[in-house]
Design an enzyme around this catalytic site. Sequence first.
Site, PDB file in Angstrom:
ATOM      1  N   HIS A 266       7.250  14.627  -1.563  1.00  0.00           N
ATOM      2  CA  HIS A 266       8.171  14.279  -2.142  1.00  0.00           C
ATOM      3  C   HIS A 266       9.573  14.356  -0.510  1.00  0.00           C
ATOM      4  O   HIS A 266       9.528  13.404   0.262  1.00  0.00           O
ATOM      5  CB  HIS A 266       8.500  15.084  -3.440  1.00  0.00           C
ATOM      6  CG  HIS A 266      10.185  14.828  -3.666  1.00  0.00           C
ATOM      7  ND1 HIS A 266      10.139  13.181  -4.080  1.00  0.00           N
ATOM      8  CD2 HIS A 266      10.412  14.926  -5.314  1.00  0.00           C
ATOM      9  CE1 HIS A 266      11.224  12.863  -4.580  1.00  0.00           C
ATOM     10  NE2 HIS A 266      11.176  14.559  -5.881  1.00  0.00           N
ATOM     11  N   HIS A 307       4.840   4.410  -1.868  1.00  0.00           N
ATOM     12  CA  HIS A 307       5.540   5.356  -2.979  1.00  0.00           C
ATOM     13  C   HIS A 307       4.981   4.778  -4.239  1.00  0.00           C
ATOM     14  O   HIS A 307       4.291   3.614  -4.365  1.00  0.00           O
ATOM     15  CB  HIS A 307       6.971   3.884  -3.034  1.00  0.00           C
ATOM     16  CG  HIS A 307       7.756   4.813  -3.126  1.00  0.00           C
ATOM     17  ND1 HIS A 307       8.122   5.215  -5.008  1.00  0.00           N
ATOM     18  CD2 HIS A 307       9.258   5.941  -3.333  1.00  0.00           C
ATOM     19  CE1 HIS A 307       9.129   6.036  -4.936  1.00  0.00           C
ATOM     20  NE2 HIS A 307       8.943   6.413  -3.925  1.00  0.00           N
ATOM     21  N   ASP A 363      12.106   7.383   3.070  1.00  0.00           N
ATOM     22  CA  ASP A 363      12.256   8.795   4.267  1.00  0.00           C
ATOM     23  C   ASP A 363      11.227   8.607   6.235  1.00  0.00           C
ATOM     24  O   ASP A 363      11.506   9.286   6.820  1.00  0.00           O
ATOM     25  CB  ASP A 363      11.053   9.925   4.089  1.00  0.00           C
ATOM     26  CG  ASP A 363      10.986  10.795   2.771  1.00  0.00           C
ATOM     27  OD1 ASP A 363      12.391  10.824   3.201  1.00  0.00           O
ATOM     28  OD2 ASP A 363      10.700  10.575   1.806  1.00  0.00           O
TER      29      ASP A 363
HETATM   30  N1  ACO Z   1      -0.645   6.884   4.601  1.00  0.00           N
HETATM   31  C1  ACO Z   1      -1.818   6.658   4.326  1.00  0.00           C
HETATM   32  N2  ACO Z   1      -2.733   5.991   2.900  1.00  0.00           N
HETATM   33  C2  ACO Z   1      -2.283   5.790   2.064  1.00  0.00           C
HETATM   34  C3  ACO Z   1      -1.045   6.758   1.720  1.00  0.00           C
HETATM   35  C4  ACO Z   1      -0.281   6.725   3.193  1.00  0.00           C
HETATM   36  N3  ACO Z   1       1.554   7.243   3.565  1.00  0.00           N
HETATM   37  N4  ACO Z   1      -0.037   6.319   0.657  1.00  0.00           N
HETATM   38  C5  ACO Z   1      -0.809   6.129   0.212  1.00  0.00           C
HETATM   39  N5  ACO Z   1      -2.259   5.964   0.261  1.00  0.00           N
HETATM   40  C6  ACO Z   1      -3.666   5.320   0.384  1.00  0.00           C
HETATM   41  C7  ACO Z   1      -4.013   6.398  -1.206  1.00  0.00           C
HETATM   42  O1  ACO Z   1      -5.184   6.643   0.030  1.00  0.00           O
HETATM   43  C8  ACO Z   1      -4.806   5.606  -1.946  1.00  0.00           C
HETATM   44  O2  ACO Z   1      -6.552   5.241  -0.961  1.00  0.00           O
HETATM   45  P1  ACO Z   1      -7.222   4.483  -2.009  1.00  0.00           P
HETATM   46  O3  ACO Z   1      -7.181   3.345  -3.398  1.00  0.00           O
HETATM   47  O4  ACO Z   1      -7.905   4.137  -0.440  1.00  0.00           O
HETATM   48  O5  ACO Z   1      -8.194   6.073  -2.400  1.00  0.00           O
HETATM   49  C9  ACO Z   1      -4.280   4.343  -1.822  1.00  0.00           C
HETATM   50  O6  ACO Z   1      -3.085   4.393  -1.130  1.00  0.00           O
HETATM   51  C10 ACO Z   1      -3.057   4.803  -3.454  1.00  0.00           C
HETATM   52  O7  ACO Z   1      -2.385   6.463  -3.298  1.00  0.00           O
HETATM   53  P2  ACO Z   1      -2.076   7.385  -3.748  1.00  0.00           P
HETATM   54  O8  ACO Z   1      -1.920   8.796  -3.349  1.00  0.00           O
HETATM   55  O9  ACO Z   1      -2.647   6.731  -5.097  1.00  0.00           O
HETATM   56  O10 ACO Z   1      -0.230   6.803  -4.810  1.00  0.00           O
HETATM   57  P3  ACO Z   1       0.285   7.474  -5.384  1.00  0.00           P
HETATM   58  O11 ACO Z   1       1.015   6.670  -5.930  1.00  0.00           O
HETATM   59  O12 ACO Z   1      -0.038   8.754  -5.576  1.00  0.00           O
HETATM   60  O13 ACO Z   1       1.232   8.395  -4.040  1.00  0.00           O
HETATM   61  C11 ACO Z   1       3.119   8.936  -2.317  1.00  0.00           C
HETATM   62  C12 ACO Z   1       3.054   8.071  -4.093  1.00  0.00           C
HETATM   63  C13 ACO Z   1       2.495  10.326  -2.940  1.00  0.00           C
HETATM   64  C14 ACO Z   1       4.021   8.994  -1.986  1.00  0.00           C
HETATM   65  C15 ACO Z   1       2.331   8.329  -1.178  1.00  0.00           C
HETATM   66  O14 ACO Z   1       2.171   7.057  -0.324  1.00  0.00           O
HETATM   67  C16 ACO Z   1       1.978   9.006   0.123  1.00  0.00           C
HETATM   68  O15 ACO Z   1       1.896  10.365  -0.002  1.00  0.00           O
HETATM   69  N6  ACO Z   1       2.802   8.661   1.158  1.00  0.00           N
HETATM   70  C17 ACO Z   1       2.941   9.816   2.070  1.00  0.00           C
HETATM   71  C18 ACO Z   1       4.368  10.550   1.625  1.00  0.00           C
HETATM   72  C19 ACO Z   1       5.729  10.053   1.564  1.00  0.00           C
HETATM   73  O16 ACO Z   1       5.922   9.192   2.658  1.00  0.00           O
HETATM   74  N7  ACO Z   1       6.585  10.933   0.678  1.00  0.00           N
HETATM   75  C20 ACO Z   1       7.829  10.082   0.326  1.00  0.00           C
HETATM   76  C21 ACO Z   1       7.660   9.427  -0.835  1.00  0.00           C
HETATM   77  S1  ACO Z   1       9.418   8.620  -0.985  1.00  0.00           S
HETATM   78  C22 ACO Z   1      10.366   9.892  -1.647  1.00  0.00           C
HETATM   79  O17 ACO Z   1       9.583  10.865  -1.995  1.00  0.00           O
HETATM   80  C23 ACO Z   1      11.320  10.133  -1.369  1.00  0.00           C
END
Ligand code: ACO
Length: 428
Positions: A266, A307, A363
């Site tokens: 987050h 996201h 971010d």
């Molecule tokens: N890098 C690589 N792969 C990713 C990323 C990433 N940043 N984000 C998601 N994926 C992939 C997952 O591995 C998953 O792949 P799969 O379908 O093969 O299993 C798919 O994309 C979907 O990902 P989920 O984790 O199910 O998506 P969710 O909606 O739960 O997660 C999140 C959203 C937590 C923001 C995620 O994209 C992430 O971890 N990003 C990196 C952290 C980040 O930048 N957070 C800031 C968010 S903005 C904020 O809070 C202000």
Amino acid sequence: MGKDTLTITDNRTGKSYEVPISLGTIKAMDLRQIKASDDDFGLMTYDPAFTNTASCKSRITFIDGDKGILNYRGYPIEQLAEQGDYLETAYLILNGELPTRPQYDAWAYNITHHTMVHENIKELMGAFRYDAHPMGMLMSTVAALSTFYPEARHVHDRQNRQNQIFRLIAKMPTLAAFAYRHSVGLHFVYPDNDLSYCGNFLRMMFSVGKYDVNPVLERALEVLFILHADHEQNCSTSAMRGVGSSEVDPYSSTAAAIAALYGPLHGGANEMVLRMLKEIGSKDHIPAFIKDVKESGGEVRLMGFGHRVYKNYDPRAKIIKRIAEEVFEVTGKNPLLEIAVELERIALSDEYFVKRKLYPNVDFYSGIIYQAMGFPVDMFPVLFAIPRVSGWLSQWNEMMDDKEQKIARPRQIYLGADRREYVPLDKR
Ligand code: ACO
């Protein structure tokens, strides 16, 4: 034109049920009547991480994740960032309308005159270890404010709520700057009420002797604060609402929201972006890093990408990219920018990211700007928390007036052991 209802047939019993559809949703409680037998509890929904469950009705922030739209109270984020300031945005989020000039002046006066903290707070913060993370300090000190303002527990008194809102928005920059200065062993700088919200914060952070606020950096911070003010029902806002639903004082629920924001998935993500960019080190290492991400099965993530809601370019990331250029004109270029731009270019053309609709989020670039402005990496989540307090408080305020809300209390699907008899310790 069909009816606004949903007909559900329970194939266990052959019975049909008609439940109303309102505002694109059905009420989860309408499913409770669906039972396989008379002693059945009734059907529930299962939604870990609330990916398809609306927990409230809200009039504050609208997001269309597919189109990349973010509006506060109907105003597009781009217009607010271009023409507004943070205090005006906070007023808008909290009150529903942009302030008139007299309303703005009264609001700014009230915020400005609540920036000081009790002297005991200084001692409290001084007791942290020299290397304490400023987010941990902020979280604990905000929780401690509830002991300084015990009347804050009267959460059904609107005027009382308003007083705590003034205090919290006003004191966040002071506490944040104190947390930073403690970690670098510098004396605390008291607020200067003649400066703007952001100008005062910059001075409390960085002044050692005479300090002139740079107007470009002040404006950049203003825009970054506008972009971070609210984002509907994200993890920290849900924490604010969830904890606040117990009718605890707003300092305690804000501390809970800060805790949620601290996490790397987050508000901790901008800190992780910087660490990731440093680790990558140079543009040549990007393809190997991307390969690692793709082959890790979700373990290694490209921080600052993806996201839960945006499946398109985060509109805030676009604005931040522009601000970065203005800041770098003053501070000189952050060498990590080149790596970030190249990383973004490669990721946006890579099938793995395209297929999963992973775009830069707020971010991805914010940390690079904060670092260029002189903020240490540890302060990044704190910089997120300062403006997000206005969003948390408006969501909390809205919830307190919402007659449909009660204490948050989800259900579970119990998969544990059936009833069994206790065995005394020496017989096990
Ligand atoms: N890098 C690589 N792969 C990713 C990323 C990433 N940043 N984000 C998601 N994926 C992939 C997952 O591995 C998953 O792949 P799969 O379908 O093969 O299993 C798919 O994309 C979907 O990902 P989920 O984790 O199910 O998506 P969710 O909606 O739960 O997660 C999140 C959203 C937590 C923001 C995620 O994209 C992430 O971890 N990003 C990196 C952290 C980040 O930048 N957070 C800031 C968010 S903005 C904020 O809070 C202000």
